[in-house]
Design a protein around this motif. Structure first.
Motif, PDB file in Angstrom:
ATOM      1  N   THR A 212      90.721 -17.366 -51.079  1.00 18.88           N
ATOM      2  CA  THR A 212      89.448 -17.073 -50.238  1.00 18.88           C
ATOM      3  C   THR A 212      89.625 -17.184 -48.907  1.00 18.88           C
ATOM      4  O   THR A 212      89.158 -16.735 -48.013  1.00 18.88           O
ATOM      5  CB  THR A 212      88.512 -18.202 -50.473  1.00 18.88           C
ATOM      6  OG1 THR A 212      89.025 -19.554 -50.415  1.00 18.88           O
ATOM      7  CG2 THR A 212      88.046 -18.465 -52.020  1.00 18.88           C
ATOM      8  N   ASP A 213      90.862 -17.803 -48.340  1.00 17.40           N
ATOM      9  CA  ASP A 213      91.261 -17.886 -47.161  1.00 17.40           C
ATOM     10  C   ASP A 213      92.745 -17.195 -46.628  1.00 17.40           C
ATOM     11  O   ASP A 213      93.624 -17.580 -47.555  1.00 17.40           O
ATOM     12  CB  ASP A 213      91.518 -19.416 -46.483  1.00 17.40           C
ATOM     13  CG  ASP A 213      91.975 -19.489 -45.073  1.00 17.40           C
ATOM     14  OD1 ASP A 213      92.455 -18.459 -44.613  1.00 17.40           O
ATOM     15  OD2 ASP A 213      92.128 -20.796 -44.517  1.00 17.40           O
ATOM     16  N   GLY A 214      92.645 -15.995 -46.125  1.00 15.53           N
ATOM     17  CA  GLY A 214      93.588 -15.115 -45.946  1.00 15.53           C
ATOM     18  C   GLY A 214      94.760 -15.712 -45.271  1.00 15.53           C
ATOM     19  O   GLY A 214      95.914 -15.172 -45.688  1.00 15.53           O
ATOM     20  N   THR A 215      94.852 -16.779 -44.658  1.00 19.26           N
ATOM     21  CA  THR A 215      95.869 -17.252 -43.835  1.00 19.26           C
ATOM     22  C   THR A 215      96.758 -18.219 -45.172  1.00 19.26           C
ATOM     23  O   THR A 215      98.061 -18.252 -44.693  1.00 19.26           O
ATOM     24  CB  THR A 215      95.316 -18.122 -42.880  1.00 19.26           C
ATOM     25  OG1 THR A 215      94.681 -19.478 -43.365  1.00 19.26           O
ATOM     26  CG2 THR A 215      94.599 -17.501 -41.842  1.00 19.26           C
ATOM     27  N   VAL A 216      96.101 -18.686 -46.016  1.00 15.38           N
ATOM     28  CA  VAL A 216      96.923 -19.348 -46.985  1.00 15.38           C
ATOM     29  C   VAL A 216      98.068 -18.674 -47.482  1.00 15.38           C
ATOM     30  O   VAL A 216      99.195 -19.200 -47.775  1.00 15.38           O
ATOM     31  CB  VAL A 216      95.839 -19.921 -48.258  1.00 15.38           C
ATOM     32  CG1 VAL A 216      96.799 -20.890 -49.201  1.00 15.38           C
ATOM     33  CG2 VAL A 216      95.211 -20.950 -47.655  1.00 15.38           C
ATOM     34  N   ARG A 217      97.997 -17.555 -48.090  1.00 13.92           N
ATOM     35  CA  ARG A 217      99.137 -16.689 -48.461  1.00 13.92           C
ATOM     36  C   ARG A 217     100.084 -16.463 -47.608  1.00 13.92           C
ATOM     37  O   ARG A 217     101.378 -16.420 -47.872  1.00 13.92           O
ATOM     38  CB  ARG A 217      98.548 -15.490 -49.325  1.00 13.92           C
ATOM     39  CG  ARG A 217      97.991 -14.501 -47.972  1.00 13.92           C
ATOM     40  CD  ARG A 217      97.634 -13.188 -48.715  1.00 13.92           C
ATOM     41  NE  ARG A 217      96.330 -12.788 -49.460  1.00 13.92           N
ATOM     42  CZ  ARG A 217      95.986 -11.968 -50.343  1.00 13.92           C
ATOM     43  NH1 ARG A 217      96.750 -10.941 -50.392  1.00 13.92           N
ATOM     44  NH2 ARG A 217      94.722 -11.937 -50.750  1.00 13.92           N
ATOM     45  N   ILE A 218      99.823 -16.370 -46.407  1.00 15.69           N
ATOM     46  CA  ILE A 218     100.737 -16.232 -45.388  1.00 15.69           C
ATOM     47  C   ILE A 218     101.693 -17.281 -45.173  1.00 15.69           C
ATOM     48  O   ILE A 218     102.978 -17.463 -45.113  1.00 15.69           O
ATOM     49  CB  ILE A 218     100.039 -15.890 -44.041  1.00 15.69           C
ATOM     50  CG1 ILE A 218      99.306 -14.257 -44.287  1.00 15.69           C
ATOM     51  CG2 ILE A 218     101.242 -15.519 -43.021  1.00 15.69           C
ATOM     52  CD1 ILE A 218      98.688 -13.874 -42.952  1.00 15.69           C
ATOM     53  N   ARG A 219     100.978 -18.522 -44.894  1.00 12.83           N
ATOM     54  CA  ARG A 219     101.663 -19.716 -44.873  1.00 12.83           C
ATOM     55  C   ARG A 219     102.600 -20.047 -46.086  1.00 12.83           C
ATOM     56  O   ARG A 219     103.743 -20.459 -45.757  1.00 12.83           O
ATOM     57  CB  ARG A 219     100.402 -20.832 -44.605  1.00 12.83           C
ATOM     58  CG  ARG A 219     101.326 -22.235 -44.115  1.00 12.83           C
ATOM     59  CD  ARG A 219     100.271 -23.366 -43.772  1.00 12.83           C
ATOM     60  NE  ARG A 219      99.575 -22.971 -42.591  1.00 12.83           N
ATOM     61  CZ  ARG A 219      98.037 -22.555 -42.448  1.00 12.83           C
ATOM     62  NH1 ARG A 219      97.476 -22.364 -43.749  1.00 12.83           N
ATOM     63  NH2 ARG A 219      97.702 -22.198 -41.573  1.00 12.83           N
TER      64      ARG A 219
ATOM     65  N   ASN B 180      90.807  -5.736 -50.065  1.00  9.82           N
ATOM     66  CA  ASN B 180      89.893  -4.573 -49.518  1.00  9.82           C
ATOM     67  C   ASN B 180      89.470  -4.501 -48.225  1.00  9.82           C
ATOM     68  O   ASN B 180      89.025  -3.682 -47.483  1.00  9.82           O
ATOM     69  CB  ASN B 180      88.785  -4.438 -50.479  1.00  9.82           C
ATOM     70  CG  ASN B 180      89.251  -3.940 -52.068  1.00  9.82           C
ATOM     71  OD1 ASN B 180      90.050  -3.108 -52.048  1.00  9.82           O
ATOM     72  ND2 ASN B 180      88.629  -4.451 -52.943  1.00  9.82           N
ATOM     73  N   ARG B 181      89.267  -5.874 -47.589  1.00 12.09           N
ATOM     74  CA  ARG B 181      89.122  -5.958 -46.158  1.00 12.09           C
ATOM     75  C   ARG B 181      90.451  -6.382 -45.601  1.00 12.09           C
ATOM     76  O   ARG B 181      90.882  -7.523 -46.079  1.00 12.09           O
ATOM     77  CB  ARG B 181      87.867  -6.915 -46.025  1.00 12.09           C
ATOM     78  CG  ARG B 181      86.521  -6.318 -45.892  1.00 12.09           C
ATOM     79  CD  ARG B 181      85.490  -7.418 -45.765  1.00 12.09           C
ATOM     80  NE  ARG B 181      84.444  -6.865 -46.165  1.00 12.09           N
ATOM     81  CZ  ARG B 181      83.391  -7.714 -46.207  1.00 12.09           C
ATOM     82  NH1 ARG B 181      83.307  -8.817 -45.968  1.00 12.09           N
ATOM     83  NH2 ARG B 181      81.998  -7.233 -46.578  1.00 12.09           N
ATOM     84  N   SER B 182      90.555  -6.221 -44.424  1.00 12.57           N
ATOM     85  CA  SER B 182      91.510  -6.727 -43.335  1.00 12.57           C
ATOM     86  C   SER B 182      91.136  -8.133 -42.454  1.00 12.57           C
ATOM     87  O   SER B 182      90.267  -8.279 -42.717  1.00 12.57           O
ATOM     88  CB  SER B 182      92.095  -5.859 -42.555  1.00 12.57           C
ATOM     89  OG  SER B 182      92.641  -4.760 -43.198  1.00 12.57           O
TER      90      SER B 182
ATOM     91  N   LEU C  34      83.175  -6.041 -38.229  1.00 14.12           N
ATOM     92  CA  LEU C  34      83.699  -7.382 -38.169  1.00 14.12           C
ATOM     93  C   LEU C  34      82.926  -8.401 -39.162  1.00 14.12           C
ATOM     94  O   LEU C  34      81.767  -7.933 -39.361  1.00 14.12           O
ATOM     95  CB  LEU C  34      83.521  -8.145 -36.922  1.00 14.12           C
ATOM     96  CG  LEU C  34      84.744  -7.588 -36.035  1.00 14.12           C
ATOM     97  CD1 LEU C  34      84.259  -8.013 -34.373  1.00 14.12           C
ATOM     98  CD2 LEU C  34      85.858  -8.141 -36.390  1.00 14.12           C
ATOM     99  N   TYR C  35      83.387  -9.087 -40.137  1.00 11.50           N
ATOM    100  CA  TYR C  35      83.029 -10.202 -40.734  1.00 11.50           C
ATOM    101  C   TYR C  35      83.255 -11.497 -40.846  1.00 11.50           C
ATOM    102  O   TYR C  35      84.430 -11.658 -40.271  1.00 11.50           O
ATOM    103  CB  TYR C  35      82.949  -9.563 -42.534  1.00 11.50           C
ATOM    104  CG  TYR C  35      83.080  -8.132 -42.607  1.00 11.50           C
ATOM    105  CD1 TYR C  35      81.761  -7.604 -43.231  1.00 11.50           C
ATOM    106  CD2 TYR C  35      84.124  -7.221 -42.300  1.00 11.50           C
ATOM    107  CE1 TYR C  35      81.737  -6.237 -43.564  1.00 11.50           C
ATOM    108  CE2 TYR C  35      83.845  -5.933 -42.652  1.00 11.50           C
ATOM    109  CZ  TYR C  35      82.480  -5.346 -43.265  1.00 11.50           C
ATOM    110  OH  TYR C  35      82.704  -4.038 -43.641  1.00 11.50           O
ATOM    111  N   LYS C  36      82.273 -12.362 -40.978  1.00 14.79           N
ATOM    112  CA  LYS C  36      82.893 -13.732 -41.085  1.00 14.79           C
ATOM    113  C   LYS C  36      83.721 -14.333 -42.006  1.00 14.79           C
ATOM    114  O   LYS C  36      84.588 -15.011 -41.947  1.00 14.79           O
ATOM    115  CB  LYS C  36      81.816 -14.786 -40.738  1.00 14.79           C
ATOM    116  CG  LYS C  36      81.193 -14.616 -39.191  1.00 14.79           C
ATOM    117  CD  LYS C  36      80.237 -15.610 -38.943  1.00 14.79           C
ATOM    118  CE  LYS C  36      79.783 -15.824 -37.669  1.00 14.79           C
ATOM    119  NZ  LYS C  36      78.652 -16.609 -37.155  1.00 14.79           N
ATOM    120  N   GLU C  37      83.458 -13.650 -43.315  1.00 14.95           N
ATOM    121  CA  GLU C  37      84.280 -14.208 -44.837  1.00 14.95           C
ATOM    122  C   GLU C  37      84.738 -12.834 -45.406  1.00 14.95           C
ATOM    123  O   GLU C  37      84.254 -11.591 -44.976  1.00 14.95           O
ATOM    124  CB  GLU C  37      83.140 -14.748 -45.563  1.00 14.95           C
ATOM    125  CG  GLU C  37      82.542 -15.781 -45.005  1.00 14.95           C
ATOM    126  CD  GLU C  37      83.190 -17.095 -44.738  1.00 14.95           C
ATOM    127  OE1 GLU C  37      84.666 -17.246 -45.484  1.00 14.95           O
ATOM    128  OE2 GLU C  37      83.058 -18.227 -44.050  1.00 14.95           O
ATOM    129  N   GLY C  38      85.434 -12.972 -46.136  1.00 14.33           N
ATOM    130  CA  GLY C  38      86.092 -11.883 -46.911  1.00 14.33           C
ATOM    131  C   GLY C  38      85.075 -11.185 -47.618  1.00 14.33           C
ATOM    132  O   GLY C  38      85.449 -10.010 -48.079  1.00 14.33           O
TER     133      GLY C  38
END
Ligand code: CA
Length: 640
Positions: A224-231, A103-105, A42-46
């Motif tokens: 940088t925030d993976g939720t942005v592309r989803i939203r 490269n990271r989920s 687990l990682y806190k950031e990408g």
């Protein structure tokens, strides 16, 4: 162990692979039957160092799991998988989120990614006809004159901008007025060929999947925030729906960016086809073929389609190189979509071909054109027959079709009218509902460029307005808009889109690929002609009927002379209504005009070579009509 034995032993039909994350619980699950040990990182950031490592617990049928009694929303993760004593790091093939460049989920509580009002988002009601508009997200708004603010140009967000205009409607305002029913978007799952951390002037069509269930990051305003592309991807779909348009997603399940994919790292050799000597097959011409026909490959693809339909409200799917997938899988996806959303609610079509042969699983059939009769009637195939007979072979630059000087195509062009349901090709569709009629798509020359190359001998200035080319363009459009089946066009075909003679612009500059919005006014007559055809088509049951009886509506096919053909069409709708009870259609590809006798009755001209969707009454006494050179004419007989 062969793949069939492997499937019997390890096939897993649960729908919980990947990560399920809610407010108070996070569950990780992966399918990796050959693994000796799997560790979750687990990682806190990408891009930050490891925050926590935990060993996964093996379960039944090769499924490994781990549960946390809290939400890990926003954390990033990957796995260290030990197979044959060797540790390999991999992201999660089932991931629904990822970091910049994938490269990271990412752990995502999907509920938190819904834009405002998304729970109420629904597709617009279906129309009488399906008119599909093929569009690349970056092409749509990259032009400085797109009417879209700079920070949204080339992005998902461009679709959310209303009132877009320069001195003329652009982007969404333009789409709304065009009359099309579906926007088919080139790949917007996460693909690998564009650096998401790089500049805006990179470009790729995106046929190189990295994370199948995550939206592409380069179309998002923040990677940088993976939720942005989803939203933002959801916002795009929501905006298209709000403007009366359905959304088709171009999906590429036939290969991966390279063979060192997360799938391969999780279960080596399982997801790809290989020949007996062990070498990978390359039916995709992209280096590898996904082994559709194996249980967990089929589950993976079907689940992915259902995921996009459910989570993103996608209304249809276009399968790249569908001929590499199987009839059985395509029919299964059709069935699952129908069961979940209602029969035919989601559109399904694909390319019924492949680049090269590919070793199929025993007992499966390739979803190729010649197997169309085995495909569900609700699965469409691109008609290369229709495309090539109208404008000429896509692989032979100089070879013309019916509209641009080709010869001996009269009888074939009349077969195209029924969507090849009355013969003329090497296959028989179940009905014209299986046929996608088109004359241009992202692949190969734009229609405009193909016409210039075949008609303007030696002259290759693609931005000059050639009258003969315009005539041939209008005739090409007229023909496929009067053929039975579904209608499909490349964005910009209606305003003479050019890529300056580039036939394969998949990684060319965005300036070559982008829609140039000024052309919509420079070529306004052409665009108006298309708008007229679109409006008209929705009023003609003779042509929009998708049933297996539709072909019987086409009657009195006639070849008048070289380049001139005509036919009649029964235009009564199911209830016997319809504004015109019969249609009379003439295609004149000859540069000279031609006089055709009219069948009995009073006819109205609904379209000719200059104007479409008009309604001009002919003289009641008149028994013939003059059809201008290189043009079509559509007449309707009023109900008595
Ligand atoms: Ca990407």
């Amino acid at each position: 162990m062969n793949s069939r034995e492997f499937d019997e032993k390890y096939r897993y039909d649960g729908n919980d692979l990947g990560v399920s994350c809610t407010e108070c619980r996070t569950v990780f699950k992966v399918w990796s039957p050959l693994a000796e040990r799997i560790e979750l990182y687990l990682y806190k950031e990408g891009n930050s160092p490891v925050y926590m490592r935990k060993e996964m617990k093996p379960g039944e049928r090769g499924v490994w799991g781990l549960e946390f009694g809290e939400s890990l929303h926003g954390m990033y993760y990957d796995y260290l998988v030990r197979i044959n004593g060797k540790d390999t790091r991999t992201a999660d093939p089932y991931a629904v989120g990822c970091c910049c460049n994938g490269n990271r989920s990412m752990v995502v509580n999907l509920k938190l990614t819904d834009p405002e009002g998304f729970e109420k988002d629904t597709a617009p009601a279906p129309e009488k006809e399906r008119i599909i508009y093929e569009l690349h997200i970056k092409d749509f708004s990259y032009d400085k004159e797109s009417g879209v603010p700079e920070e949204y140009r080339g992005k998902y967000k461009a679709f959310t901008v209303n009132g877009t205009k320069e001195e003329y409607p652009t982007c969404m305002e333009y789409l709304k007025e065009l009359g099309i029913t579906h926007v088919h978007l080139l790949p917007f799952f996460d693909y690998a060929s564009v650096d998401e951390d790089g500049g805006e002037n990179q470009y790729n069509w995106g046929y190189d999947p990295l994370n199948f269930n995550v939206p592409e990051g380069s179309y998002a305003t923040d990677t940088t925030d993976g939720t942005v592309r989803i939203r933002e991807c959801k916002e795009m779909i929501q905006a298209l729906h709000a403007n009366g348009l359905r959304v088709v997603m171009d999906v590429v399940y036939n290969h991966t960016y390279n063979e060192d994919s997360w799938l391969q790292r999780m279960v080596p050799e399982y997801y790809y086809r290989s020949w007996e000597d062990g070498s990978l097959s390359d039916g995709s011409a992209c280096g590898n073929d996904i082994a559709a026909g194996r249980a967990m490959v089929d589950n993976y693809i079907a689940d992915s389609v259902m995921y996009w339909a459910r989570e993103y409200h996608v209304d249809g799917f276009r399968f790249d190189l569908m001929g590499l997938l199987t009839v059985e899988l395509m029919n299964r996806i059709r069935r699952e979509l129908d069961e979940a959303f209602g029969e035919g609610e989601k559109l399904l079509y694909g390319e019924p071909w492949r680049a090269d042969s590919s070793p199929m699983e025993r007992g499966t059939k390739a979803a190729l054109k010649e197997n169309a009769a085995c495909l569900d009637k609700g699965i469409g195939i691109f008609s290369d027959d229709t495309r090539d007979v109208i404008k000429g072979d896509v692989f032979l630059e100089k070879k013309p079709g019916f509209v641009n000087g080709g010869s001996n195509l009269e009888s074939l062009i009349l077969h195209a009218v029924t969507g090849w349901c009355d013969g003329g090709s090497c296959f028989r569709p179940v009905s014209c509902g299986q046929i996608i009629n088109y004359v241009s798509a992202h692949d190969n020359f734009t229609l405009w460029d193909k016409l210039v190359l075949t008609m303007m001998d030696g002259e290759s200035d693609f931005s000059v307005r050639h009258e003969e080319v315009l005539e041939a363009n209008r005739l090409a459009a007229f023909i496929y808009f009067t053929c039975q089946g579904n209608l499909f066009m490349q964005a910009g075909e209606e305003f003479g889109r050019t890529k300056f003679g580039e036939g394969n612009s998949y990684c060319s500059k965005p300036e070559v690929n982008m829609l140039r919005w000024r052309q919509t006014v420079e070529q306004k007559e052409l665009a108006d002609y298309y708008r007229g055809l679109i409006r008209l088509r929705k009023k003609l049951p003779a042509l929009y009927d998708k049933s297996s009886e539709a072909a019987a509506r086409i009657k009195e096919k006639k070849i008048h002379k070289k380049g001139v053909v005509s036919f009649c069409a029964d235009n009564r709708d199911i209830r016997g209504g319809g504004e015109w009870e019969e249609l009379f259609v003439i295609y004149n590809a000859d540069p000279a005009g031609y006089t055709v006798s009219l069948p009995k009755g009073t006819w109205e001209i609904l379209a000719d070579g200059r104007e479409a969707g008009c309604c001009r009454e002919t003289d009641a006494q008149r028994s013939s009509v003059w059809v201008a050179g290189r043009s079509g004419m559509l007449l309707g007989r009023k109900r008595a």
